[in-house]
Each structure stands twice: as C-alpha cells, then as structure tokens.
Design a protein around this motif. Sequence first.
Motif, PDB file in Angstrom:
ATOM      1  N   VAL A  80     -21.408  12.522  -0.479  1.00  0.00           N
ATOM      2  CA  VAL A  80     -22.521  11.725   0.045  1.00  0.00           C
ATOM      3  C   VAL A  80     -23.172  10.889  -1.057  1.00  0.00           C
ATOM      4  CG1 VAL A  80     -24.787  11.853   1.184  1.00  0.00           C
ATOM      5  CG2 VAL A  80     -22.926  13.337   1.953  1.00  0.00           C
ATOM      6  N   THR A  81     -23.164  11.418  -2.288  1.00  0.00           N
ATOM      7  CA  THR A  81     -23.870  10.695  -3.361  1.00  0.00           C
ATOM      8  C   THR A  81     -22.977   9.701  -4.110  1.00  0.00           C
ATOM      9  OG1 THR A  81     -23.453  12.558  -4.836  1.00  0.00           O
ATOM     10  CG2 THR A  81     -25.629  12.461  -3.818  1.00  0.00           C
ATOM     11  N   THR A  82     -21.753   9.516  -3.636  1.00  0.00           N
ATOM     12  CA  THR A  82     -20.850   8.618  -4.372  1.00  0.00           C
ATOM     13  C   THR A  82     -21.464   7.246  -4.635  1.00  0.00           C
ATOM     14  OG1 THR A  82     -19.013   9.724  -3.308  1.00  0.00           O
ATOM     15  CG2 THR A  82     -18.512   7.641  -4.391  1.00  0.00           C
ATOM     16  N   VAL A  83     -21.899   6.589  -3.562  1.00  0.00           N
ATOM     17  CA  VAL A  83     -22.404   5.224  -3.753  1.00  0.00           C
ATOM     18  C   VAL A  83     -23.761   5.213  -4.483  1.00  0.00           C
ATOM     19  CG1 VAL A  83     -23.086   3.066  -2.612  1.00  0.00           C
ATOM     20  CG2 VAL A  83     -21.041   4.291  -1.859  1.00  0.00           C
ATOM     21  N   PRO A  84     -24.696   6.092  -4.114  1.00  0.00           N
ATOM     22  CA  PRO A  84     -25.947   6.109  -4.887  1.00  0.00           C
ATOM     23  C   PRO A  84     -25.705   6.284  -6.396  1.00  0.00           C
ATOM     24  CG  PRO A  84     -26.196   7.461  -2.926  1.00  0.00           C
ATOM     25  CD  PRO A  84     -24.767   6.988  -2.954  1.00  0.00           C
ATOM     26  N   ARG A  85     -24.756   7.165  -6.766  1.00  0.00           N
ATOM     27  CA  ARG A  85     -24.480   7.368  -8.189  1.00  0.00           C
ATOM     28  C   ARG A  85     -23.875   6.111  -8.806  1.00  0.00           C
ATOM     29  NH1 ARG A  85     -26.813  10.834 -11.079  1.00  0.00           N
ATOM     30  NH2 ARG A  85     -25.051  11.764 -12.162  1.00  0.00           N
ATOM     31  N   LEU A  86     -22.972   5.469  -8.034  1.00  0.00           N
ATOM     32  CA  LEU A  86     -22.393   4.213  -8.535  1.00  0.00           C
ATOM     33  C   LEU A  86     -23.479   3.166  -8.763  1.00  0.00           C
ATOM     34  CD1 LEU A  86     -19.178   3.752  -6.346  1.00  0.00           C
ATOM     35  CD2 LEU A  86     -19.285   3.914  -8.842  1.00  0.00           C
ATOM     36  N   LEU A  87     -24.511   3.239  -7.909  1.00  0.00           N
ATOM     37  CA  LEU A  87     -25.606   2.277  -8.049  1.00  0.00           C
ATOM     38  C   LEU A  87     -26.593   2.687  -9.127  1.00  0.00           C
ATOM     39  CD1 LEU A  87     -26.358   1.352  -4.309  1.00  0.00           C
ATOM     40  CD2 LEU A  87     -25.136   0.002  -6.022  1.00  0.00           C
ATOM     41  N   GLY A  88     -26.308   3.814  -9.787  1.00  0.00           N
ATOM     42  CA  GLY A  88     -27.118   4.204 -10.932  1.00  0.00           C
ATOM     43  C   GLY A  88     -28.321   5.070 -10.594  1.00  0.00           C
ATOM     44  N   TRP A  89     -28.351   5.636  -9.381  1.00  0.00           N
ATOM     45  CA  TRP A  89     -29.465   6.532  -9.052  1.00  0.00           C
ATOM     46  C   TRP A  89     -29.393   7.746  -9.971  1.00  0.00           C
ATOM     47  CZ3 TRP A  89     -30.678   7.312  -3.168  1.00  0.00           C
ATOM     48  CH2 TRP A  89     -30.752   6.065  -2.545  1.00  0.00           C
ATOM     49  N   ASP A  90     -30.550   8.279 -10.377  1.00  0.00           N
ATOM     50  CA  ASP A  90     -30.476   9.497 -11.190  1.00  0.00           C
ATOM     51  C   ASP A  90     -30.208  10.685 -10.271  1.00  0.00           C
ATOM     52  OD1 ASP A  90     -32.897  10.732 -10.255  1.00  0.00           O
ATOM     53  OD2 ASP A  90     -34.004   9.316 -11.504  1.00  0.00           O
ATOM     54  N   LYS A  91     -29.818  11.808 -10.919  1.00  0.00           N
ATOM     55  CA  LYS A  91     -29.361  12.975 -10.152  1.00  0.00           C
ATOM     56  C   LYS A  91     -30.410  13.475  -9.170  1.00  0.00           C
ATOM     57  CE  LYS A  91     -25.679  15.761 -11.842  1.00  0.00           C
ATOM     58  NZ  LYS A  91     -25.137  16.652 -12.822  1.00  0.00           N
ATOM     59  N   ARG A  92     -31.662  13.481  -9.620  1.00  0.00           N
ATOM     60  CA  ARG A  92     -32.702  14.060  -8.783  1.00  0.00           C
ATOM     61  C   ARG A  92     -32.916  13.235  -7.511  1.00  0.00           C
ATOM     62  NH1 ARG A  92     -38.280  15.386 -11.534  1.00  0.00           N
ATOM     63  NH2 ARG A  92     -36.833  16.272 -13.032  1.00  0.00           N
ATOM     64  N   ARG A  93     -32.930  11.919  -7.693  1.00  0.00           N
ATOM     65  CA  ARG A  93     -33.131  11.042  -6.541  1.00  0.00           C
ATOM     66  C   ARG A  93     -31.950  11.176  -5.564  1.00  0.00           C
ATOM     67  NH1 ARG A  93     -33.065   4.510  -6.609  1.00  0.00           N
ATOM     68  NH2 ARG A  93     -33.596   4.178  -4.422  1.00  0.00           N
ATOM     69  N   ALA A  94     -30.740  11.242  -6.135  1.00  0.00           N
ATOM     70  CA  ALA A  94     -29.546  11.373  -5.290  1.00  0.00           C
ATOM     71  C   ALA A  94     -29.568  12.704  -4.543  1.00  0.00           C
ATOM     72  CB  ALA A  94     -28.288  11.236  -6.139  1.00  0.00           C
ATOM     73  N   ALA A  95     -29.993  13.770  -5.244  1.00  0.00           N
ATOM     74  CA  ALA A  95     -30.023  15.099  -4.608  1.00  0.00           C
ATOM     75  C   ALA A  95     -31.024  15.122  -3.457  1.00  0.00           C
ATOM     76  CB  ALA A  95     -30.378  16.158  -5.642  1.00  0.00           C
ATOM     77  N   ALA A  96     -32.169  14.476  -3.670  1.00  0.00           N
ATOM     78  CA  ALA A  96     -33.183  14.439  -2.615  1.00  0.00           C
ATOM     79  C   ALA A  96     -32.641  13.690  -1.400  1.00  0.00           C
ATOM     80  CB  ALA A  96     -34.452  13.754  -3.138  1.00  0.00           C
ATOM     81  N   ARG A  97     -31.895  12.635  -1.675  1.00  0.00           N
ATOM     82  CA  ARG A  97     -31.337  11.832  -0.586  1.00  0.00           C
ATOM     83  C   ARG A  97     -30.291  12.631   0.207  1.00  0.00           C
ATOM     84  NH1 ARG A  97     -32.372   8.367   3.134  1.00  0.00           N
ATOM     85  NH2 ARG A  97     -30.780   6.813   3.541  1.00  0.00           N
ATOM     86  N   VAL A  98     -29.472  13.429  -0.498  1.00  0.00           N
ATOM     87  CA  VAL A  98     -28.479  14.249   0.203  1.00  0.00           C
ATOM     88  C   VAL A  98     -29.168  15.206   1.165  1.00  0.00           C
ATOM     89  CG1 VAL A  98     -26.743  16.046  -0.043  1.00  0.00           C
ATOM     90  CG2 VAL A  98     -26.811  14.194  -1.656  1.00  0.00           C
ATOM     91  N   GLU A  99     -30.222  15.863   0.690  1.00  0.00           N
ATOM     92  CA  GLU A  99     -30.936  16.814   1.550  1.00  0.00           C
ATOM     93  C   GLU A  99     -31.407  16.130   2.810  1.00  0.00           C
ATOM     94  OE1 GLU A  99     -33.610  19.645   0.622  1.00  0.00           O
ATOM     95  OE2 GLU A  99     -32.374  20.518  -0.957  1.00  0.00           O
ATOM     96  N   GLU A 100     -32.039  14.966   2.590  1.00  0.00           N
ATOM     97  CA  GLU A 100     -32.602  14.216   3.707  1.00  0.00           C
ATOM     98  C   GLU A 100     -31.492  13.838   4.709  1.00  0.00           C
ATOM     99  OE1 GLU A 100     -35.879  10.849   3.016  1.00  0.00           O
ATOM    100  OE2 GLU A 100     -33.887  10.252   2.469  1.00  0.00           O
ATOM    101  N   LEU A 101     -30.374  13.347   4.173  1.00  0.00           N
ATOM    102  CA  LEU A 101     -29.303  12.862   5.048  1.00  0.00           C
ATOM    103  C   LEU A 101     -28.593  13.988   5.780  1.00  0.00           C
ATOM    104  CD1 LEU A 101     -27.892  10.097   2.726  1.00  0.00           C
ATOM    105  CD2 LEU A 101     -28.750   9.742   5.040  1.00  0.00           C
TER     106      LEU A 101
END
Length: 340
Positions: free
Chosen positions: A111-132
């Motif tokens: 789920v975090t593939t694209v957010p990480r590619l876009l340079g999101w930091d781990k914490r923001r990406a992790a929060a987004r995974v939970e939400e999604l």
Amino acid sequence: MAPTTDSDSSTAEPLIRFRAARKEFASGAVAVEGLDLDVLPHELLALVGPSGCGKSTTLRMVNRLVEPSSGQVLLEGEDVMSVDAVALRRRIGYVIQHVGLFPHRTVTQNVTTVPRLLGWDKRRAAARVEELLDLVGLDPATYGRRYPHELSGGERQRVGVARALAVDPPVLLMDEPFGAVDPEGRRRLQVEFRRIQQTLGTTVMLVTHDIDEAVSLADRVVVLSRGGVVEQVADPVTLLARPANAFVEQFIGTGRETRLLGFGRVERRDLEAVDGGFGLVKDGAAAGSVALGASLDDALAALSGAGPAGVTVVDDGGAVVGRLTADGLLAALRRVTSPS
Ligand SMILES: Nc1ncnc2c1ncn2[C@@H]1O[C@H](COP(=O)(O)OP(=O)(O)OP(=O)(O)O)[C@@H](O)[C@H]1O
C-alpha cells in the motif's frame, strides 16, 4: 441510430475529456475509432459493452498505458500526452482484475509503494496505511503484516483498492476490479467501494462487462459497441427504462423491469388505508409486512407470497402505515421509469 446523451445536467467542467480519441494498434486493429466522451468530477462512470469493443483500450488511454494514435485525452484540461507518463500515473489510481500486488511485499509495503516513491516519511506512510486498510474493511493490525498469498481473493482486491487510493488520486481507473471475486463477496465489495468513492469524491472510470454491476454502481453508464462506438450515455434508470436503440436493448438483455425495481422505494402515496384506520391491522387478509422505504424488489418478494389484499407496510417504529397491493407497486415502478 445516433448516439444519445442523457447527461445528468451537471454543468461542471469535465475532469477527463476524450476528443476524437482513436487507437489503431501496430497490427492494424482499430480498437477505438474516434471517441468523444466527458467524465465529470466526482462521478462514477461505467463503461460496458461486449468483449473486444474497446473498453480497456479507452481506459488505458487515460493513463497512457495505451497511447492514442490521434485525437486527444485531456485530464484536468491537459493533454495526457504532454505530461510525463510516470508523473501522470502517480496522479491516477489503477485497479485491475488480478490486482498485481507485489508477492514478496507485505500488505503495508504494497500500500505504501507510491507514497514512499513520492518521498513520504515512514510515519506519514504508516498512518495512511492504517487509514486506508480501515477504509476498505481490513484490520490493519491483522492484515498489515500479511503477504498477498495469505489473503483471500476479495481481501487482495481490497488491498488493491487501498493501494490505488494511497495518495488520494483525483482519478481512479478500474478494469473489471471485482471480476475475480466470488458473487457474494463481490456484491459486498461493490457496495463498500461505492461508499468509499462517495466519501472521498474520487472520479472513477469503471470497465465491466456486467450490466448489473454497471447499473447498480454508476452515476452514468456508457454502452459501447465494437470500435469504441458510443451507443448511449445515460444514468442507470434512463438506460434501463429507455434504451436508445436495439443494440443497447439487446446488450441489457431481459429483465430490465426487474432491475428497475431495485431503484424504487415504497412510499406513503403508494399505500391504501388499512381497515379500521392506520396504526392497527384489523384486516387480517394482509399477510406479511414490508418497511416503508423498502426497495421495490423487496416489496415484490413480499407481495408474491401475499393475496390480493397485499402486505401491510410499517414505519421505523413498527407502526402500520398502510397496505401495499400490486397496483401500488405498479404505480411506484411507473414513477421510477418515467420520473416527472
Ligand atoms: N495490444 C494490442 N494489439 C493489437 N490489438 C489489440 C491490442 N489490445 C487490444 N487489441 C484489440 O483491440 C480491440 C479492443 O480491445 P479491448 O481490450 O479494448 O476490448 P475490451 O472491450 O476491453 O474487451 P474485453 O471485455 O474482452 O476485455 C480488440 O479487438 C482487441 O483484440
């Protein structure tokens, strides 16, 4: 017959616009002859039509997996061919039948593939995974660490949807997204997906060969014939009630009236008074009951088991508000097929 466009009179600027978009493959096959079509912001537009009519090609011209041979596809007013393809695809979610999760990456990593590619930091990406994952009905604590082979078909499809929504794209392209899911899971996924789409306001183009899926999910349905020829664009009720031509009628197939029942509701004006006034059923002839506001197909099911006196209709509080007979059901159905 000329294509018919029954738009829902929205005046919003289209988010996606096909202008004489044509695709001829190197083999000489012309998949789409010259398509003019607008997709409005926040709508769910379904493309239906027989196999090989050009649905997937149409969809893939939006994210440039297929490049138009001539004509244009505009996204937010910009010709997609003038935008870098990789940047373009990051703005557009894409969900296909066999969802194509990375097999050696966990659900969270997928789920975090694209957010990480876009340079999101781990914490923001992790929060987004939970939400999604919450959004698509998968418990993050249970599913986040699993690998794709540890999921059912329906769960994989949910992860695919979560991944496509990860960076909240304005546009989501879906090609037979529920095709690989068993019928029961499929219905549930469809309903949940529609709720998510309406909550997020994502504009969706959905390819399906299943007319029932199209009419139950879409705001507007586009019926295509071979070569991506638009036979009709209409909201589901108009499509079912007034097919533009013989092709559309044949594609929809039998049971149009039955499908229309799903769009109507039992209203007070359809009811007859129960003997002895409202609130108490004295007329024992009315068997079974149905809720005020129930869909007409539920009402039909209840009526089929009842005599001519019909069924009693109850409100939220369980009070009897009247009696529904076949005449009332017909009146309600007419309201669906010929809205005033
Ligand atoms: N890469 C390709 N090269 C050559 N011809 C192609 C290619 N992709 C699709 N076609 C042809 O273009 C036409 C439209 O294909 P497309 O996949 O868009 O149809 P579809 O409506 O999505 O079909 P289905 O419902 O079977 O998936 C078909 O005749 C197909 O054979």
